[in-house]
Design an enzyme around this catalytic site. Structure first.
Site, PDB file in Angstrom:
ATOM      1  N   HIS A 103       0.840  -1.202   0.000  1.00 39.81           N
ATOM      2  CA  HIS A 103       0.000   0.000   0.000  1.00 39.81           C
ATOM      3  C   HIS A 103       0.871   1.246   0.000  1.00 39.81           C
ATOM      4  O   HIS A 103       1.938   1.265   0.603  1.00 39.81           O
ATOM      5  CB  HIS A 103      -0.967   0.010   1.195  1.00 39.81           C
ATOM      6  N   HIS A 105       0.736   5.231   1.043  1.00 37.93           N
ATOM      7  CA  HIS A 105       0.027   6.225   1.853  1.00 37.93           C
ATOM      8  C   HIS A 105       0.026   7.566   1.103  1.00 37.93           C
ATOM      9  O   HIS A 105       1.088   8.014   0.654  1.00 37.93           O
ATOM     10  CB  HIS A 105       0.751   6.468   3.179  1.00 37.93           C
TER      11      HIS A 105
HETATM   12  P1  DGP Z   1       2.123   0.315   7.284  1.00 34.56           P
HETATM   13  O1  DGP Z   1       1.976  -1.173   7.040  1.00 34.56           O
HETATM   14  O2  DGP Z   1       3.215   0.644   8.277  1.00 34.56           O
HETATM   15  O3  DGP Z   1       2.278   1.111   6.036  1.00 34.56           O
HETATM   16  O4  DGP Z   1       0.817   0.835   8.036  1.00 34.56           O
HETATM   17  C1  DGP Z   1      -0.432   0.240   7.941  1.00 34.56           C
HETATM   18  C2  DGP Z   1      -1.482   1.318   8.040  1.00 34.56           C
HETATM   19  O5  DGP Z   1      -2.754   0.701   7.972  1.00 34.56           O
HETATM   20  C3  DGP Z   1      -1.472   2.165   9.327  1.00 34.56           C
HETATM   21  O6  DGP Z   1      -1.356   3.537   8.939  1.00 34.56           O
HETATM   22  C4  DGP Z   1      -2.803   1.914   9.985  1.00 34.56           C
HETATM   23  C5  DGP Z   1      -3.649   1.334   8.872  1.00 34.56           C
HETATM   24  N1  DGP Z   1      -4.587   0.309   9.292  1.00 34.56           N
HETATM   25  C6  DGP Z   1      -4.346  -0.717  10.141  1.00 34.56           C
HETATM   26  N2  DGP Z   1      -5.432  -1.510  10.252  1.00 34.56           N
HETATM   27  C7  DGP Z   1      -6.388  -0.972   9.446  1.00 34.56           C
HETATM   28  C8  DGP Z   1      -7.725  -1.345   9.128  1.00 34.56           C
HETATM   29  O7  DGP Z   1      -8.290  -2.327   9.602  1.00 34.56           O
HETATM   30  N3  DGP Z   1      -8.383  -0.546   8.240  1.00 34.56           N
HETATM   31  C9  DGP Z   1      -7.811   0.561   7.684  1.00 34.56           C
HETATM   32  N4  DGP Z   1      -8.553   1.285   6.844  1.00 34.56           N
HETATM   33  N5  DGP Z   1      -6.555   0.937   7.969  1.00 34.56           N
HETATM   34  C10 DGP Z   1      -5.846   0.178   8.827  1.00 34.56           C
END
Ligand code: DGP
Length: 142
Positions: A103, A105
């Site tokens: 993903h 951001h």
């Molecule tokens: P990273 O893998 O470090 O890029 O971060 C994962 C991101 O995903 C973090 O900013 C929080 C977000 N996140 C975690 N769990 C969920 C979820 O269940 N739903 C959504 N929409 N975002 C989530």
């Protein structure tokens, strides 16, 4: 590097098994709000095809994701009267990755306003719904 785990939380969102605040979808790409936004409008852009991160994604899928990240960055500038956009993308735990489906951001930024720490606080559902509505409207307006 470990192999792709189809039970990661974003794979469940992509399959519709868990809810999300959807921002954009096409045949190759899906985007939804981060539930722990570092700034209003913080959006995650994913390839639909399984990929753990930048290290195993097919280059053409990555290209689509970056193209959609650009669309969402432009929409975020309008929807949140932003002064800039921060793009982040983490690979493996050592690189800061927590969820193992690739993903990107896209984070709208205001001059002089620091980002919240990563994954610090779950945003209220009504606030996320309002932010999603604004971003979707800005995308539709082009
Ligand atoms: P990273 O893998 O470090 O890029 O971060 C994962 C991101 O995903 C973090 O900013 C929080 C977000 N996140 C975690 N769990 C969920 C979820 O269940 N739903 C959504 N929409 N975002 C989530």
């Amino acid at each position: 590097m470990p192999s792709y785990d189809p039970n990661n939380i974003f794979a469940k969102i992509l399959r519709g098994e868990l809810p999300c605040y959807k921002i954009y979808e096409d045949d190759k790409t899906f985007a939804f709000l981060d539930i722990m936004p570092r700034a209003p409008g913080h959006t995650l852009v994913l390839p639909k095809a399984p990929a753990r991160n930048m290290l195993d994604v097919a280059p053409e899928d990555l290209g689509h994701v970056i193209g959609v990240a650009q669309k969402i960055a432009k929409a975020g500038m309008k929807a949140f009267a932003a002064d800039g956009i921060t793009i982040q993308q983490f690979n493996e735990g050592a690189g800061g990755q927590v969820v193992f489906h690739l993903h990107v951001h896209v984070i709208p930024r205001r001059e002089g306003v620091p980002m919240k720490p990563p994954a610090s606080e779950k945003e209220k559902p009504d606030v996320l719904a309002d932010h999603a509505k604004k971003l979707v409207a800005a995308l539709a307006a082009g």
